[in-house]
Scaffold this motif. Structure first.
Motif, PDB file in Angstrom:
ATOM      1  N   LYS A 126       0.848  -1.220   0.111  1.00 17.34           N
ATOM      2  CA  LYS A 126      -0.031   0.119   0.178  1.00 17.34           C
ATOM      3  C   LYS A 126       0.933   1.183   0.132  1.00 17.34           C
ATOM      4  N   THR A 127       0.441   2.231  -0.618  1.00 18.23           N
ATOM      5  CA  THR A 127       1.333   3.484  -0.506  1.00 18.23           C
ATOM      6  C   THR A 127       0.447   4.812  -0.027  1.00 18.23           C
ATOM      7  N   LEU A 128       1.405   5.430   0.667  1.00 17.37           N
ATOM      8  CA  LEU A 128       1.006   6.991   1.004  1.00 17.37           C
ATOM      9  C   LEU A 128       1.676   8.063   0.316  1.00 17.37           C
ATOM     10  N   ALA A 129       1.442   9.193   0.708  1.00 15.69           N
ATOM     11  CA  ALA A 129       1.920  10.271  -0.335  1.00 15.69           C
ATOM     12  C   ALA A 129       2.123  11.417   0.840  1.00 15.69           C
ATOM     13  N   ILE A 130       3.168  12.414   0.289  1.00 13.63           N
ATOM     14  CA  ILE A 130       3.223  13.555   1.171  1.00 13.63           C
ATOM     15  C   ILE A 130       3.552  14.435  -0.416  1.00 13.63           C
ATOM     16  N   CYS A 131       2.611  15.278  -0.267  1.00 10.64           N
ATOM     17  CA  CYS A 131       2.681  16.081  -1.733  1.00 10.64           C
ATOM     18  C   CYS A 131       2.194  17.790  -1.079  1.00 10.64           C
ATOM     19  N   ASN A 132       2.815  18.284  -2.215  1.00  9.31           N
ATOM     20  CA  ASN A 132       1.998  19.798  -1.872  1.00  9.31           C
ATOM     21  C   ASN A 132       1.220  20.286  -2.852  1.00  9.31           C
ATOM     22  N   VAL A 133       0.559  19.348  -3.794  1.00  6.30           N
ATOM     23  CA  VAL A 133      -0.416  19.799  -4.563  1.00  6.30           C
ATOM     24  C   VAL A 133      -1.499  18.740  -4.681  1.00  6.30           C
ATOM     25  N   VAL A 134      -2.760  19.278  -4.135  1.00  6.66           N
ATOM     26  CA  VAL A 134      -3.938  18.628  -3.715  1.00  6.66           C
ATOM     27  C   VAL A 134      -4.222  18.099  -5.101  1.00  6.66           C
ATOM     28  N   GLY A 135      -4.854  16.819  -5.259  1.00  2.44           N
ATOM     29  CA  GLY A 135      -5.532  16.105  -6.189  1.00  2.44           C
ATOM     30  C   GLY A 135      -4.387  15.521  -7.374  1.00  2.44           C
ATOM     31  N   ALA A 136      -3.046  15.773  -7.076  1.00  2.00           N
ATOM     32  CA  ALA A 136      -2.077  15.262  -8.102  1.00  2.00           C
ATOM     33  C   ALA A 136      -2.079  13.883  -8.351  1.00  2.00           C
ATOM     34  N   ALA A 137      -1.497  13.404  -9.506  1.00  2.00           N
ATOM     35  CA  ALA A 137      -1.635  12.209  -9.892  1.00  2.00           C
ATOM     36  C   ALA A 137      -1.163  11.311  -8.746  1.00  2.00           C
ATOM     37  N   ILE A 138      -0.297  11.265  -8.051  1.00  2.00           N
ATOM     38  CA  ILE A 138       0.408  10.449  -6.993  1.00  2.00           C
ATOM     39  C   ILE A 138      -0.636  10.140  -5.677  1.00  2.00           C
ATOM     40  N   THR A 139      -1.274  11.308  -5.577  1.00  2.00           N
ATOM     41  CA  THR A 139      -2.247  11.195  -4.344  1.00  2.00           C
ATOM     42  C   THR A 139      -3.499  10.608  -4.527  1.00  2.00           C
ATOM     43  N   ARG A 140      -3.747  10.600  -5.986  1.00  2.00           N
ATOM     44  CA  ARG A 140      -4.844   9.869  -6.358  1.00  2.00           C
ATOM     45  C   ARG A 140      -4.480   8.288  -6.295  1.00  2.00           C
ATOM     46  N   ALA A 141      -3.603   7.723  -6.360  1.00  2.00           N
ATOM     47  CA  ALA A 141      -3.061   6.271  -6.152  1.00  2.00           C
ATOM     48  C   ALA A 141      -2.789   6.005  -4.886  1.00  2.00           C
ATOM     49  N   ALA A 142      -2.761   6.980  -3.991  1.00  2.00           N
ATOM     50  CA  ALA A 142      -2.437   6.621  -2.869  1.00  2.00           C
ATOM     51  C   ALA A 142      -3.493   6.416  -1.726  1.00  2.00           C
ATOM     52  N   GLN A 143      -2.891   5.538  -0.687  1.00  2.00           N
ATOM     53  CA  GLN A 143      -4.169   5.253   0.404  1.00  2.00           C
ATOM     54  C   GLN A 143      -4.051   6.291   1.461  1.00  2.00           C
ATOM     55  N   GLY A 144      -3.842   7.634   1.105  1.00  2.00           N
ATOM     56  CA  GLY A 144      -3.704   8.547   2.169  1.00  2.00           C
ATOM     57  C   GLY A 144      -2.534   9.647   1.752  1.00  2.00           C
ATOM     58  N   THR A 145      -2.940  10.919   1.884  1.00  2.00           N
ATOM     59  CA  THR A 145      -2.036  11.748   1.642  1.00  2.00           C
ATOM     60  C   THR A 145      -1.747  12.863   2.555  1.00  2.00           C
ATOM     61  N   ILE A 146      -0.600  13.041   3.171  1.00  2.00           N
ATOM     62  CA  ILE A 146      -0.412  14.271   4.005  1.00  2.00           C
ATOM     63  C   ILE A 146       0.108  15.422   3.053  1.00  2.00           C
ATOM     64  N   THR A 147      -0.841  16.344   2.877  1.00  2.00           N
ATOM     65  CA  THR A 147      -0.839  17.555   2.023  1.00  2.00           C
ATOM     66  C   THR A 147       0.175  18.529   2.749  1.00  2.00           C
ATOM     67  N   THR A 148       1.332  18.924   2.126  1.00  2.00           N
ATOM     68  CA  THR A 148       1.906  19.923   2.873  1.00  2.00           C
ATOM     69  C   THR A 148       1.590  21.154   2.182  1.00  2.00           C
ATOM     70  N   ASN A 149       1.231  22.087   3.308  1.00  2.00           N
ATOM     71  CA  ASN A 149       0.674  23.387   3.022  1.00  2.00           C
ATOM     72  C   ASN A 149       1.587  24.508   2.905  1.00  2.00           C
ATOM     73  N   ALA A 150       2.592  24.123   1.883  1.00  2.00           N
ATOM     74  CA  ALA A 150       3.655  25.194   1.709  1.00  2.00           C
ATOM     75  C   ALA A 150       3.105  26.141   0.600  1.00  2.00           C
ATOM     76  N   GLY A 151       1.749  26.054  -0.051  1.00  2.00           N
ATOM     77  CA  GLY A 151       1.469  26.850  -1.031  1.00  2.00           C
ATOM     78  C   GLY A 151       2.325  26.733  -2.271  1.00  2.00           C
ATOM     79  N   PRO A 152       1.902  27.267  -3.432  1.00  2.00           N
ATOM     80  CA  PRO A 152       2.480  27.281  -4.697  1.00  2.00           C
ATOM     81  C   PRO A 152       4.069  27.811  -4.620  1.00  2.00           C
ATOM     82  N   GLU A 153       4.821  26.901  -5.149  1.00  2.00           N
ATOM     83  CA  GLU A 153       6.470  27.124  -4.894  1.00  2.00           C
ATOM     84  C   GLU A 153       6.772  27.696  -6.408  1.00  2.00           C
ATOM     85  N   ILE A 154       7.306  28.776  -6.880  1.00  2.00           N
ATOM     86  CA  ILE A 154       7.441  29.191  -8.263  1.00  2.00           C
ATOM     87  C   ILE A 154       9.157  28.981  -8.428  1.00  2.00           C
ATOM     88  N   GLY A 155      10.007  29.455  -7.491  1.00  2.00           N
ATOM     89  CA  GLY A 155      11.331  29.136  -7.621  1.00  2.00           C
ATOM     90  C   GLY A 155      11.523  27.646  -8.153  1.00  2.00           C
TER      91      GLY A 155
END
Ligand code: F6R
Length: 374
Positions: A126-155
């Motif tokens: 089973k997979t989990l994810a830590i991701c900064n973008v809600v709804g991104a591909a990897i989060t959709r296949a994971a059994q749980g995502t901890i969203t990092t609420n860093a906000g969009p990163e442009i640099g």
């Protein structure tokens, strides 16, 4: 849009107190120390029965994964492997249903990390994810995502997404420890309380070290190579410091475990080589103090060969200032939380060096923000 900053990177470095706060908020109880991750679709029984965790990620996210290994192993007593996502599926890995996969990705769209997740799932994990973008591909296949609420990163060079990942990993390690019963309520409360102090400590770091890093950049921006050293959980931060410098200033830099120097790289040291040593410690933690003392003797090996040491140390450490050319002080914290603070001077050092060299810090050559090819 840069809110008065010269570059997005500098703006994003300065947003880190908020990024860390927003990644913690709502997930921890400051009264009981309890961690809440309702997004997990894995049961307490499964967390208890887990035999190991495989982390797969790329670049900066891989560095946060390496630091996460120390957090998870120490708090939840579960063995952790950390793989480059681009290597994982080519080594015919042996995960199974009792192994949990953890993908760490700022964008959630990195092709190599998607491929590693597919391989984990194919082999029964089973997979989990830590991701900064809600709804991104990897989060959709994971059994749980901890969203990092860093906000969009442009640099293109990741900064606030990295410290938010470290925060999410710390929260996850505490959660896992509570699910598995490897931590006492008192310890949980202690760690949660310390975590809640990190945003204010980050504000302090940003206030106190920027001018010093700008000054150091004057003396070191013409160096040809740089070394970054660290031990234990500080080693991945050394790697991250080297990566930041490489990608935005185009200076060759390497991160090394402090204790490995005598097995070869000491041969590189001469009076032209800047060596950034992470030599922080938590004075309340004997294992941290022991590592620190070992690192001090590694630093002496560098200075004995005329290497120019810039040390990162905790406030009140005057022992180290006697030994080295420059010391950057940061506030003290429990060892597992120090990486969030100590990476900031490394980001600022890379930034100011790159600016002095006239580089385009937000858009380094040959790099893209999101790498969607394998
Ligand atoms: C370096 C950097 C890259 C990314 C890597 C993975 O500053 O940003 O090394 O960390 O390309 O990207 P994500 O996290 O989106 O999977």
């Amino acid at each position: 849009e840069k809110a008065g900053y010269k570059h997005f990177m500098l703006k994003e470095i300065n947003e880190q107190p908020r990024a860390v706060r927003d990644t913690t908020l709502g997930r921890v109880s400051l009264e009981t120390g309890e961690i809440f991750l309702p997004e997990m679709q894995i049961s307490q029984q499964e967390f208890k029965a887990a035999t190991g965790i495989t982390i797969a990620a790329c670049g900066t996210s891989w560095h946060s994964g390496l630091a996460g290994k120390f957090m998870i192993e120490r708090l939840a007593r579960l063995p952790v492997d950390v793989d480059y996502a681009s290597e994982y599926r080519y080594r015919d890995p042996i995960p199974d249903a009792t192994n949990l996969g953890l993908l760490i990705t700022q964008s959630g769209e990195t092709a190599d990390t998607i491929a590693a997740q597919q391989e984990l799932i194919r082999k029964g994990s089973k997979t989990l994810a830590i991701c900064n973008v809600v709804g991104a591909a990897i989060t959709r296949a994971a059994q749980g995502t901890i969203t990092t609420n860093a906000g969009p990163e442009i640099g293109v060079a990741s900064t606030k997404a990295f410290t938010a990942q470290l925060t999410a990993l710390f929260v996850f390690a505490l959660y896992l420890a509570q699910q598995r019963g490897t931590i006492t309520p008192e310890e949980s409360l202690h760690y949660v309380t310390e975590l809640s102090k990190i945003p204010a400590k980050l504000e302090e770091v940003l206030r106190t070290v920027d001018a010093q890093c700008c000054e150091l950049a004057k003396s070191f921006s013409t160096a040809r190579d740089f070394l970054f050293l660290g031990r234990g959980i500080h080693y991945p931060i050394a790697l991250e410091g080297a990566l930041k410098l490489k990608e935005i200033s185009y200076i060759h830099a390497e991160g090394y475990p402090a204790g490995e120097m005598k097995h070869g790289p000491n041969a590189l040291i001469d009076e032209t080589l800047p060596v950034v040593c992470i030599a922080t410690k938590d004075p309340a933690d004997p294992s941290s103090v022991l590592k620190y003392e070992k690192t001090l003797s590694n630093i002496q090996e560098v200075t004995a060969r005329s290497g120019r040491v810039i040390a990162i140390a905790v406030e009140g450490d005057h022992e180290i200032t006697q030994l080295v050319e420059h010391t950057i002080h940061i506030p003290a914290a429990p060892e597992l939380l120090l990486p969030i603070l100590e990476v900031v001077p490394l980001q600022l050092l890379a930034y100011h060096i790159a600016v002095r060299r006239g580089c385009d810090v937000d858009q380094p050559r040959n790099l893209a923000k999101s790498v969607t090819v394998e």
